[in-house]
Design an enzyme around this catalytic site. Structure first.
Site, PDB file in Angstrom:
ATOM      1  N   ILE A 209       0.840  -1.204   0.000  1.00  0.00           N
ATOM      2  CA  ILE A 209       0.000   0.000   0.000  1.00  0.00           C
ATOM      3  C   ILE A 209       0.872   1.249   0.000  1.00  0.00           C
ATOM      4  O   ILE A 209       0.409   2.335  -0.299  1.00  0.00           O
ATOM      5  CB  ILE A 209      -0.979   0.048   1.197  1.00  0.00           C
ATOM      6  N   ASP A 210       2.148   1.089   0.366  1.00  0.00           N
ATOM      7  CA  ASP A 210       3.032   2.258   0.411  1.00  0.00           C
ATOM      8  C   ASP A 210       3.452   2.727  -0.994  1.00  0.00           C
ATOM      9  O   ASP A 210       4.003   3.818  -1.134  1.00  0.00           O
ATOM     10  CB  ASP A 210       4.296   1.942   1.220  1.00  0.00           C
TER      11      ASP A 210
HETATM   12  O1  F6P Z   1       4.610  -1.807   4.371  1.00  0.00           O
HETATM   13  C1  F6P Z   1       3.303  -1.451   4.350  1.00  0.00           C
HETATM   14  C2  F6P Z   1       2.854  -0.969   5.693  1.00  0.00           C
HETATM   15  O2  F6P Z   1       1.505  -0.759   5.542  1.00  0.00           O
HETATM   16  C3  F6P Z   1       3.567   0.271   6.236  1.00  0.00           C
HETATM   17  O3  F6P Z   1       3.062   1.468   5.769  1.00  0.00           O
HETATM   18  C4  F6P Z   1       3.371   0.099   7.709  1.00  0.00           C
HETATM   19  O4  F6P Z   1       4.364   0.753   8.449  1.00  0.00           O
HETATM   20  C5  F6P Z   1       3.485  -1.344   7.887  1.00  0.00           C
HETATM   21  O5  F6P Z   1       3.002  -1.942   6.693  1.00  0.00           O
HETATM   22  C6  F6P Z   1       2.790  -1.864   9.088  1.00  0.00           C
HETATM   23  O6  F6P Z   1       2.616  -3.243   8.987  1.00  0.00           O
HETATM   24  P1  F6P Z   1       2.667  -4.317  10.168  1.00  0.00           P
HETATM   25  O7  F6P Z   1       2.190  -3.649  11.404  1.00  0.00           O
HETATM   26  O8  F6P Z   1       1.795  -5.399   9.686  1.00  0.00           O
HETATM   27  O9  F6P Z   1       4.085  -4.736  10.265  1.00  0.00           O
END
Ligand code: F6P
Length: 439
Positions: A209-210
């Site tokens: 999504i980033d």
């Molecule tokens: O890498 C995508 C993302 O949505 C980042 O923006 C976010 O920091 C991270 O995943 C958080 O994911 P999780 O908490 O699942 O590690």
């Protein structure tokens, strides 16, 4: 500078079988809407970029086009395809699983499709996650739900164990739906396969999504995610403008890249400040956030700040920690910004109504919107074509409307980010009240 050599996609060998899709592509030639399999898609798209290279046409960097081939490497009658989803959630994962399965069954007649559960962990037998047989019946309406029916996890697993498992199950091609860390993992699997001289392909469908994977255009699920984030910004705007000296502070995901913050802010023009990892800002000082916010609230009575989670890390103590994917755990910039604003209004004796909103996981746990669903399906079809044609160590992408194959080493070599000199950031500056430079 990316060269033609960097863009060469690996293959398991020459094609050996007529493709069941041969009749679909027979006689098709490159036109405005289609690139034939013998043609290439240019990397550069301006005259000056090409001129800077000063190279003859045959050396211009170009991508292999995606799409069905007239002849393929794997025999559909015996081919076994594995599918795995890795890393954080993203809208559209189920759409990709579904479209991969349907394309294999419906067009190639491949009836052995196996889903591995919980990311790469599902390829490690001792962890005990039984694979799932993917059939058109099973995947029928999975696209209506967010998440992934296969489950996911972060973290690498031993490529030796994974390749042992692929061999044991007689997998000919593995489709990895994952982000940056997952593609590092996919590349290590490719290296292990190559070291053993095996004919197993690994094809990636980049997921984040980033939107921070380079060369592939926009990643699937991103548009759905920023549309969800935009709802929180609208809510923050409504709250802020309904209060005396209202300030809405919205924290959105975006660890190293500010695309979600920029696009969600642009979606409805409600944001006054957008703070992203790529553009440093000061909290204090004449051009810093506090004085700029004071001016904005004085002029308009309220303001909305959109903050990417990875912004302003220079103001935060490093945590020194990282997650299972190797991503560094970020310091909490939202609390620092929030406390600084509250203290500043207090010190100036001004009232403040600050509402903090964090849409968090809500933006990525939703199903893909219609546009992303289409995109997922098309990416999945291109990935299946590539896998059946024996391509390996590559991901699919849609760059400037052309579906292309991109070598994995190229997509893991760096992250895509918002360029402070680019037109996206310029649009953000044009749509907000923030100074050109907030330092
Ligand atoms: O890498 C995508 C993302 O949505 C980042 O923006 C976010 O920091 C991270 O995943 C958080 O994911 P999780 O908490 O699942 O590690």
């Amino acid at each position: 500078m990316t060269t033609l050599a960097d863009l060469q996609v690996s293959s398991l060998g020459p094609s050996r079988y007529d493709s069941p899709l041969g009749s679909y592509v027979a006689g098709r030639k490159t036109n405005e809407y289609y690139v034939s399999e013998d043609d290439r898609v240019l990397y550069d798209d301006t005259i000056s970029l090409l001129e800077q290279r000063g190279e003859p046409v045959e050396r211009w960097p170009s991508f292999e086009p995606g799409g069905p081939r007239a002849r393929i490497f794997h025999d559909p009658a015996t081919t076994h395809v594995g599918v795995v989803t890795c890393g954080g959630l993203c809208p559209g994962l189920n759409d990709v699983i579904r479209a991969v399965t349907l394309e294999l069954y419906t067009h190639y007649g491949v009836t052995r499709v196996t889903g591995f559960r919980n990311g790469y962990a599902g390829l490690v037998p001792e962890l005990g996650f039984e694979p799932v047989t993917l059939t058109p019946g099973l995947v029928g309406s999975i696209n209506e739900r967010g998440g992934t029916i296969l489950g996911t996890s972060r973290g690498a697993q031993d490529p030796v164990v994974i390749v042992d498992r692929l061999v044991e199950l007689e997998i000919n091609a593995l489709i990895v739906i994952g982000g940056d860390g997952s593609m590092h993992g996919a590349h290590r699997i490719v290296e292990e396969i190559a070291a053993r001289g095996l004919e197993i392909g690994v094809v990636g469908v980049p997921k984040t999504i980033d939107n921070d994977i380079p060369h592939i255009g926009q990643s699937f699920g991103f548009a759905t995610a920023f549309a969800e984030a935009a709802k929180a910004i609208t809510a923050a705007h409504v709250e802020a403008e309904s209060a005396e000296n209202g300030v809405g502070l919205v924290k959105v995901m975006g660890r190293h890249a500010g695309f979600i913050a920029c696009y969600s802010a642009l979606a409805n023009h409600d944001a006054d400040f957008v703070l992203i990892p790529e553009v440093p800002f000061s909290i204090d000082g004449e051009n810093g956030l506090l004085r700029s916010l004071e001016r904005r609230v004085k002029e308009h009575g309220s303001a909305v700040i959109v903050l990417a989670e990875g912004a302003g890390q220079e103001h935060v103590d490093a945590t020194g920690k990282s997650d299972a994917s190797g991503n560094s755990r970020l310091g909490d910039i939202a609390t620092i910004v929030r406390e600084a604003i509250e203290a500043d209004f207090r010190d100036r004796g001004e009232p403040l109504t600050l509402k903090f909103l964090e849409p968090g996981y809500g933006i990525r746990a939703v199903p893909a919107d219609a546009s992303d669903s289409v995109y997922c399906a098309r990416l999945a079809q291109v990935a299946v074509h590539a896998a059946m044609a024996g391509r390996t160590d590559m991901v699919v992408g849609r760059r400037r409307h052309r579906f292309v194959h991109v070598p994995i080493p190229l997509v893991i070599e760096r992250r895509h980010s918002v360029s402070p000199d680019g037109d996206l950031w310029l649009s953000v500056l044009e749509s907000t009240a923030q100074p050109l430079d907030m330092r």
